[in-house]
Scaffold this motif. Structure first.
Motif, PDB file in Angstrom:
ATOM      1  N   MET A   1       0.843  -1.185   0.000  1.00 31.69           N
ATOM      2  CA  MET A   1       0.000   0.000   0.000  1.00 31.69           C
ATOM      3  C   MET A   1       0.886   1.245   0.000  1.00 31.69           C
ATOM      4  SD  MET A   1      -2.978   0.916   2.694  1.00 31.69           S
ATOM      5  CE  MET A   1      -3.267   2.601   3.118  1.00 31.69           C
ATOM      6  N   THR A   2       0.506   2.213  -0.804  1.00 36.04           N
ATOM      7  CA  THR A   2       1.274   3.453  -0.860  1.00 36.04           C
ATOM      8  C   THR A   2       0.722   4.446   0.158  1.00 36.04           C
ATOM      9  OG1 THR A   2      -0.173   4.346  -2.566  1.00 36.04           O
ATOM     10  CG2 THR A   2       1.764   3.135  -3.312  1.00 36.04           C
ATOM     11  N   ASP A   3       1.550   5.407   0.522  1.00 39.25           N
ATOM     12  CA  ASP A   3       1.102   6.452   1.437  1.00 39.25           C
ATOM     13  C   ASP A   3       0.089   7.340   0.740  1.00 39.25           C
ATOM     14  OD1 ASP A   3       2.711   5.660   3.552  1.00 39.25           O
ATOM     15  OD2 ASP A   3       4.408   6.873   2.868  1.00 39.25           O
ATOM     16  N   LEU A   4      -0.951   7.714   1.453  1.00 34.47           N
ATOM     17  CA  LEU A   4      -1.964   8.607   0.894  1.00 34.47           C
ATOM     18  C   LEU A   4      -1.497  10.047   1.033  1.00 34.47           C
ATOM     19  CD1 LEU A   4      -5.168   6.941   2.349  1.00 34.47           C
ATOM     20  CD2 LEU A   4      -4.374   6.872  -0.016  1.00 34.47           C
ATOM     21  N   PRO A   5      -1.838  10.902   0.065  1.00 32.42           N
ATOM     22  CA  PRO A   5      -1.487  12.313   0.217  1.00 32.42           C
ATOM     23  C   PRO A   5      -2.231  12.886   1.422  1.00 32.42           C
ATOM     24  CG  PRO A   5      -2.988  12.007  -1.648  1.00 32.42           C
ATOM     25  CD  PRO A   5      -2.615  10.641  -1.135  1.00 32.42           C
ATOM     26  N   THR A   6      -1.521  13.657   2.223  1.00 32.43           N
ATOM     27  CA  THR A   6      -2.104  14.217   3.446  1.00 32.43           C
ATOM     28  C   THR A   6      -1.830  15.711   3.491  1.00 32.43           C
ATOM     29  OG1 THR A   6      -1.758  12.135   4.612  1.00 32.43           O
ATOM     30  CG2 THR A   6      -2.108  14.091   5.968  1.00 32.43           C
ATOM     31  N   TYR A   7      -2.904  16.479   3.565  1.00 32.89           N
ATOM     32  CA  TYR A   7      -2.778  17.928   3.724  1.00 32.89           C
ATOM     33  C   TYR A   7      -2.800  18.235   5.215  1.00 32.89           C
ATOM     34  CZ  TYR A   7      -3.808  22.870   3.793  1.00 32.89           C
ATOM     35  OH  TYR A   7      -3.768  24.218   4.045  1.00 32.89           O
ATOM     36  N   VAL A   8      -1.836  19.033   5.671  1.00 33.73           N
ATOM     37  CA  VAL A   8      -1.751  19.405   7.089  1.00 33.73           C
ATOM     38  C   VAL A   8      -1.725  20.926   7.191  1.00 33.73           C
ATOM     39  CG1 VAL A   8      -0.386  19.264   9.208  1.00 33.73           C
ATOM     40  CG2 VAL A   8      -0.478  17.298   7.646  1.00 33.73           C
ATOM     41  N   LEU A   9      -2.590  21.446   8.038  1.00 32.11           N
ATOM     42  CA  LEU A   9      -2.622  22.877   8.334  1.00 32.11           C
ATOM     43  C   LEU A   9      -2.436  23.045   9.837  1.00 32.11           C
ATOM     44  CD1 LEU A   9      -3.316  25.893   7.654  1.00 32.11           C
ATOM     45  CD2 LEU A   9      -5.671  25.291   8.207  1.00 32.11           C
ATOM     46  N   ASP A  10      -1.368  23.730  10.230  1.00 37.27           N
ATOM     47  CA  ASP A  10      -1.130  24.051  11.639  1.00 37.27           C
ATOM     48  C   ASP A  10      -1.341  25.544  11.825  1.00 37.27           C
ATOM     49  OD1 ASP A  10      -0.308  21.558  12.842  1.00 37.27           O
ATOM     50  OD2 ASP A  10       1.517  21.700  11.647  1.00 37.27           O
ATOM     51  N   ARG A  11      -2.011  25.897  12.907  1.00 32.50           N
ATOM     52  CA  ARG A  11      -2.217  27.314  13.200  1.00 32.50           C
ATOM     53  C   ARG A  11      -2.253  27.489  14.707  1.00 32.50           C
ATOM     54  NH1 ARG A  11      -3.998  31.606   9.491  1.00 32.50           N
ATOM     55  NH2 ARG A  11      -4.347  33.396  10.819  1.00 32.50           N
ATOM     56  N   THR A  12      -1.549  28.492  15.200  1.00 35.80           N
ATOM     57  CA  THR A  12      -1.578  28.826  16.621  1.00 35.80           C
ATOM     58  C   THR A  12      -2.437  30.064  16.792  1.00 35.80           C
ATOM     59  OG1 THR A  12       0.621  27.887  16.939  1.00 35.80           O
ATOM     60  CG2 THR A  12      -0.189  29.385  18.650  1.00 35.80           C
ATOM     61  N   PHE A  13      -3.411  29.966  17.670  1.00 33.10           N
ATOM     62  CA  PHE A  13      -4.322  31.076  17.944  1.00 33.10           C
ATOM     63  C   PHE A  13      -4.061  31.628  19.332  1.00 33.10           C
ATOM     64  CE2 PHE A  13      -6.652  28.488  14.858  1.00 33.10           C
ATOM     65  CZ  PHE A  13      -6.931  29.445  13.904  1.00 33.10           C
ATOM     66  N   ASN A  14      -4.196  32.920  19.476  1.00 31.44           N
ATOM     67  CA  ASN A  14      -4.053  33.590  20.759  1.00 31.44           C
ATOM     68  C   ASN A  14      -5.389  33.489  21.505  1.00 31.44           C
ATOM     69  OD1 ASN A  14      -2.998  35.064  22.841  1.00 31.44           O
ATOM     70  ND2 ASN A  14      -3.336  37.045  21.853  1.00 31.44           N
ATOM     71  N   ALA A  15      -5.769  32.239  21.804  1.00 39.88           N
ATOM     72  CA  ALA A  15      -7.039  31.954  22.481  1.00 39.88           C
ATOM     73  C   ALA A  15      -6.931  30.559  23.083  1.00 39.88           C
ATOM     74  CB  ALA A  15      -8.190  32.004  21.473  1.00 39.88           C
ATOM     75  N   THR A  16      -7.816  30.260  23.996  1.00 34.53           N
ATOM     76  CA  THR A  16      -7.822  28.939  24.628  1.00 34.53           C
ATOM     77  C   THR A  16      -8.399  27.894  23.665  1.00 34.53           C
ATOM     78  OG1 THR A  16     -10.046  29.204  25.517  1.00 34.53           O
ATOM     79  CG2 THR A  16      -8.206  29.994  26.903  1.00 34.53           C
ATOM     80  N   PRO A  17      -8.040  26.627  23.873  1.00 36.38           N
ATOM     81  CA  PRO A  17      -8.662  25.577  23.049  1.00 36.38           C
ATOM     82  C   PRO A  17     -10.191  25.591  23.145  1.00 36.38           C
ATOM     83  CG  PRO A  17      -6.742  24.686  24.152  1.00 36.38           C
ATOM     84  CD  PRO A  17      -6.972  26.078  24.715  1.00 36.38           C
ATOM     85  N   ASP A  18     -10.735  25.917  24.332  1.00 40.54           N
ATOM     86  CA  ASP A  18     -12.186  25.961  24.491  1.00 40.54           C
ATOM     87  C   ASP A  18     -12.814  26.985  23.555  1.00 40.54           C
ATOM     88  OD1 ASP A  18     -11.812  24.087  26.461  1.00 40.54           O
ATOM     89  OD2 ASP A  18     -12.266  25.428  28.122  1.00 40.54           O
ATOM     90  N   LEU A  19     -12.184  28.145  23.418  1.00 42.90           N
ATOM     91  CA  LEU A  19     -12.713  29.194  22.556  1.00 42.90           C
ATOM     92  C   LEU A  19     -12.575  28.812  21.087  1.00 42.90           C
ATOM     93  CD1 LEU A  19     -14.110  31.848  23.137  1.00 42.90           C
ATOM     94  CD2 LEU A  19     -11.907  32.997  22.931  1.00 42.90           C
ATOM     95  N   VAL A  20     -11.434  28.250  20.709  1.00 35.75           N
ATOM     96  CA  VAL A  20     -11.235  27.826  19.317  1.00 35.75           C
ATOM     97  C   VAL A  20     -12.223  26.710  18.981  1.00 35.75           C
ATOM     98  CG1 VAL A  20      -9.601  26.955  17.608  1.00 35.75           C
ATOM     99  CG2 VAL A  20      -8.816  28.550  19.373  1.00 35.75           C
ATOM    100  N   TRP A  21     -12.441  25.804  19.902  1.00 34.68           N
ATOM    101  CA  TRP A  21     -13.423  24.726  19.731  1.00 34.68           C
ATOM    102  C   TRP A  21     -14.790  25.305  19.369  1.00 34.68           C
ATOM    103  CZ3 TRP A  21     -13.854  19.451  19.734  1.00 34.68           C
ATOM    104  CH2 TRP A  21     -15.114  18.904  19.987  1.00 34.68           C
ATOM    105  N   ARG A  22     -15.192  26.342  20.063  1.00 35.91           N
ATOM    106  CA  ARG A  22     -16.500  26.959  19.795  1.00 35.91           C
ATOM    107  C   ARG A  22     -16.618  27.407  18.345  1.00 35.91           C
ATOM    108  NH1 ARG A  22     -17.794  31.728  23.591  1.00 35.91           N
ATOM    109  NH2 ARG A  22     -19.556  31.780  22.140  1.00 35.91           N
ATOM    110  N   THR A  23     -15.524  27.930  17.767  1.00 38.84           N
ATOM    111  CA  THR A  23     -15.586  28.433  16.392  1.00 38.84           C
ATOM    112  C   THR A  23     -15.746  27.298  15.373  1.00 38.84           C
ATOM    113  OG1 THR A  23     -13.178  28.443  16.030  1.00 38.84           O
ATOM    114  CG2 THR A  23     -14.175  30.451  16.960  1.00 38.84           C
ATOM    115  N   TRP A  24     -15.488  26.069  15.793  1.00 37.16           N
ATOM    116  CA  TRP A  24     -15.655  24.897  14.928  1.00 37.16           C
ATOM    117  C   TRP A  24     -16.956  24.148  15.189  1.00 37.16           C
ATOM    118  CZ3 TRP A  24     -12.679  22.878  10.966  1.00 37.16           C
ATOM    119  CH2 TRP A  24     -11.467  23.517  10.721  1.00 37.16           C
TER     120      TRP A  24
END
Length: 164
Positions: free
Chosen positions: A1-24
């Protein structure tokens, strides 16, 4: 089996995970940043394992429909879903504008506290895709950052308002 193409987006926000979670996970917030340059309409958002998110993006006189079927939800930490383009009845189908785009993408979004900030990571991996779909996706990855980047900039603005 070959590796599947994987898109990765990393972003650091000046907010808590709880607040970022709400936006999703809160429809009225998602509509403000998801799909830059279009009118974004959440028709349904049931954020739980087995739940679904039905989303419409209106562009001038046409609409693009998408659905997400959640398979893993760990509040404030992780979301996993199968993401697909659909017809107006929410049935997964080929993308009208890009027929070789994968019908389904395994999407994972994680939220991690780093000090008083949130490190968010999004990954997209074609799911049960044909060779043509995997090839198309791999070729499109270098340009995905533009659209996602604009959306993340808008998400950042929403976070600033929520913190204010």
């Amino acid at each position: 089996m070959t590796d599947l193409p994987t898109y990765v987006l990393d972003r650091t926000f000046n907010a808590t995970p709880d607040l970022v979670w709400r936006t999703w996970t809160e429809p009225e917030l998602v509509q403000r940043w998801y799909g830059p340059g279009v009118t974004s309409i959440v028709h349904k958002m049931d954020v739980r394992e087995g739940g679904e998110w039905l989303h419409e993006m209106k562009m001038q006189k046409m609409s693009s429909y998408q659905r997400a079927d959640y398979s893993e939800v760990t509040p404030h930490e992780k979301l996993v879903w199968l993401h697909g383009n659909t017809d107006e009845n929410w049935v997964v189908c080929a993308n009208q504008m890009m027929p070789d785009w994968p019908r389904l993408l395994l999407t994972t979004v994680t939220f991690e506290a780093v000090g008083d900030k949130c490190q968010m990571r999004l990954t997209w991996v074609p799911h049960e895709a044909t060779d043509a779909e995997n090839t198309f996706f791999a070729g499109a990855m270098e340009n995905m950052g533009s659209g996602w980047g604009k959306g993340m900039d808008m998400l950042e603005e929403v976070l600033e308002e929520l913190k204010g």
